[in-house]
Enzyme design. Structure first.
Site, PDB file in Angstrom:
ATOM      1  N   SER A  52       0.820  -1.213   0.000  1.00 60.40           N
ATOM      2  CA  SER A  52       0.000   0.000   0.000  1.00 60.40           C
ATOM      3  C   SER A  52       0.853   1.261   0.000  1.00 60.40           C
ATOM      4  O   SER A  52       1.987   1.264   0.488  1.00 60.40           O
ATOM      5  CB  SER A  52      -0.903   0.034   1.236  1.00 60.40           C
ATOM      6  OG  SER A  52      -1.715  -1.114   1.302  1.00 60.40           O
TER       7      SER A  52
HETATM    8  N1  SAH Z   1       0.188  -5.524   4.115  1.00 53.71           N
HETATM    9  C1  SAH Z   1       0.868  -5.739   2.858  1.00 53.71           C
HETATM   10  C2  SAH Z   1       0.005  -5.359   1.667  1.00 53.71           C
HETATM   11  C3  SAH Z   1      -0.347  -6.575   0.909  1.00 53.71           C
HETATM   12  S1  SAH Z   1      -1.542  -6.446  -0.366  1.00 53.71           S
HETATM   13  C4  SAH Z   1       2.198  -5.054   2.848  1.00 53.71           C
HETATM   14  O1  SAH Z   1       2.503  -4.290   3.781  1.00 53.71           O
HETATM   15  O2  SAH Z   1       2.979  -5.286   1.914  1.00 53.71           O
HETATM   16  C5  SAH Z   1      -2.737  -7.607   0.213  1.00 53.71           C
HETATM   17  C6  SAH Z   1      -2.248  -9.009   0.414  1.00 53.71           C
HETATM   18  O3  SAH Z   1      -3.380  -9.776   0.857  1.00 53.71           O
HETATM   19  C7  SAH Z   1      -1.720  -9.718  -0.827  1.00 53.71           C
HETATM   20  O4  SAH Z   1      -0.419 -10.165  -0.584  1.00 53.71           O
HETATM   21  C8  SAH Z   1      -2.685 -10.885  -1.025  1.00 53.71           C
HETATM   22  O5  SAH Z   1      -2.067 -12.058  -1.508  1.00 53.71           O
HETATM   23  C9  SAH Z   1      -3.198 -11.091   0.387  1.00 53.71           C
HETATM   24  N2  SAH Z   1      -4.466 -11.812   0.502  1.00 53.71           N
HETATM   25  C10 SAH Z   1      -5.570 -11.742  -0.275  1.00 53.71           C
HETATM   26  N3  SAH Z   1      -6.546 -12.553   0.198  1.00 53.71           N
HETATM   27  C11 SAH Z   1      -6.032 -13.157   1.328  1.00 53.71           C
HETATM   28  C12 SAH Z   1      -6.531 -14.103   2.276  1.00 53.71           C
HETATM   29  N4  SAH Z   1      -7.760 -14.611   2.188  1.00 53.71           N
HETATM   30  N5  SAH Z   1      -5.732 -14.472   3.290  1.00 53.71           N
HETATM   31  C13 SAH Z   1      -4.474 -13.980   3.409  1.00 53.71           C
HETATM   32  N6  SAH Z   1      -3.949 -13.094   2.541  1.00 53.71           N
HETATM   33  C14 SAH Z   1      -4.701 -12.683   1.509  1.00 53.71           C
END
Ligand code: SAH
Length: 214
Positions: A62
């Site tokens: 993000s």
């Molecule tokens: N917090 C992260 C942002 C990641 S973007 C950072 O600081 O980099 C959102 C993430 O959620 C992605 O990596 C995606 O694979 C994950 N995601 C999506 N659905 C999910 C689920 N059901 N359980 C766990 N992770 C999930």
């Protein structure tokens, strides 16, 4: 080697403080965590820009302001246990680790989870535990959590996450359609749940049992 200290200082001043984030602990955490080290080497030079960045497996880290805003809304105390859904790069988990006692972070993509775990370990964030699985079901074995944060958008708030909140706990997540959402804040008092809404946002989809279909 460039430690990007100046870039980090100006990110906090121009993108985060300038847009109204005031919580001193959040500002300090954003100044401390080396965001560039959570990105693939070729993307590091963009780490402190005012936008989300691709991190592989079709996912993004993000925008710094959104991380700061969600973290401020979460109101993390230093004795809290926190669940972070959607580990991605591990950056949000590191920010939480600066503020809380213990962080559980869950990611559905094995490759991302493994890379994030290694980055966090190399930086000494021993209070972060990375798990692989469907975070729409929470992570029951370490529940309840004082705080839960979700970095991917849900069609509606997943019931298991509300259930895994401690009494007095708070959950922050984006809810809406696949292409636009609002941040929602859920507070638990006993068996009562109160919801309020914050700004419009756009997140990648939360995919799983209580989220979107793949
Ligand atoms: N917090 C992260 C942002 C990641 S973007 C950072 O600081 O980099 C959102 C993430 O959620 C992605 O990596 C995606 O694979 C994950 N995601 C999506 N659905 C999910 C689920 N059901 N359980 C766990 N992770 C999930």
């Amino acid at each position: 080697m460039n430690d990007y200290r100046n870039e980090r200082e100006s990110m906090v001043k121009n993108q985060i403080k300038a847009r109204g984030i005031k919580d001193k602990r959040v500002l300090q955490a954003m100044k401390s965590v080396p965001r560039h080290l959570f990105l693939p080497a070729e993307a590091r030079k963009y780490a402190y820009g005012d936008s989300p960045i691709r991190i592989g497996s079709g996912q993004t880290i993000s925008q710094p302001y959104i991380v700061a805003l969600m973290t401020e809304l979460l109101e993390v105390h230093d004795d809290h246990r926190v669940l972070d859904v959607g580990t991605g790069s591990g950056y949000q988990a590191a920010i939480l680790a600066e503020l809380a006692a213990e962080v559980h972070s869950i990611e559905r993509h094995t490759a991302l989870a493994e890379r994030a775990e290694e980055t966090l370990k190399n930086l000494g964030y021993d209070q972060v535990h990375v798990h692989i699985g469907d975070g729409t079901k929470g992570y029951p074995s370490a529940s309840p959590y004082d705080r839960i944060i979700v970095a991917a958008s849900a069609p509606k708030v997943p019931g298991p996450l509300l259930n895994q909140l401690a009494d007095g706990g708070r959950l922050v997540l984006p809810v809406g359609s696949r292409f636009s959402q609002h941040l929602e804040i859920w507070d638990r008092e006993g068996e009562d749940f109160r919801k309020s809404s914050s700004i419009p946002v756009v997140f990648v989809p939360l995919i799983g049992d209580q989220g979107w279909e793949e």
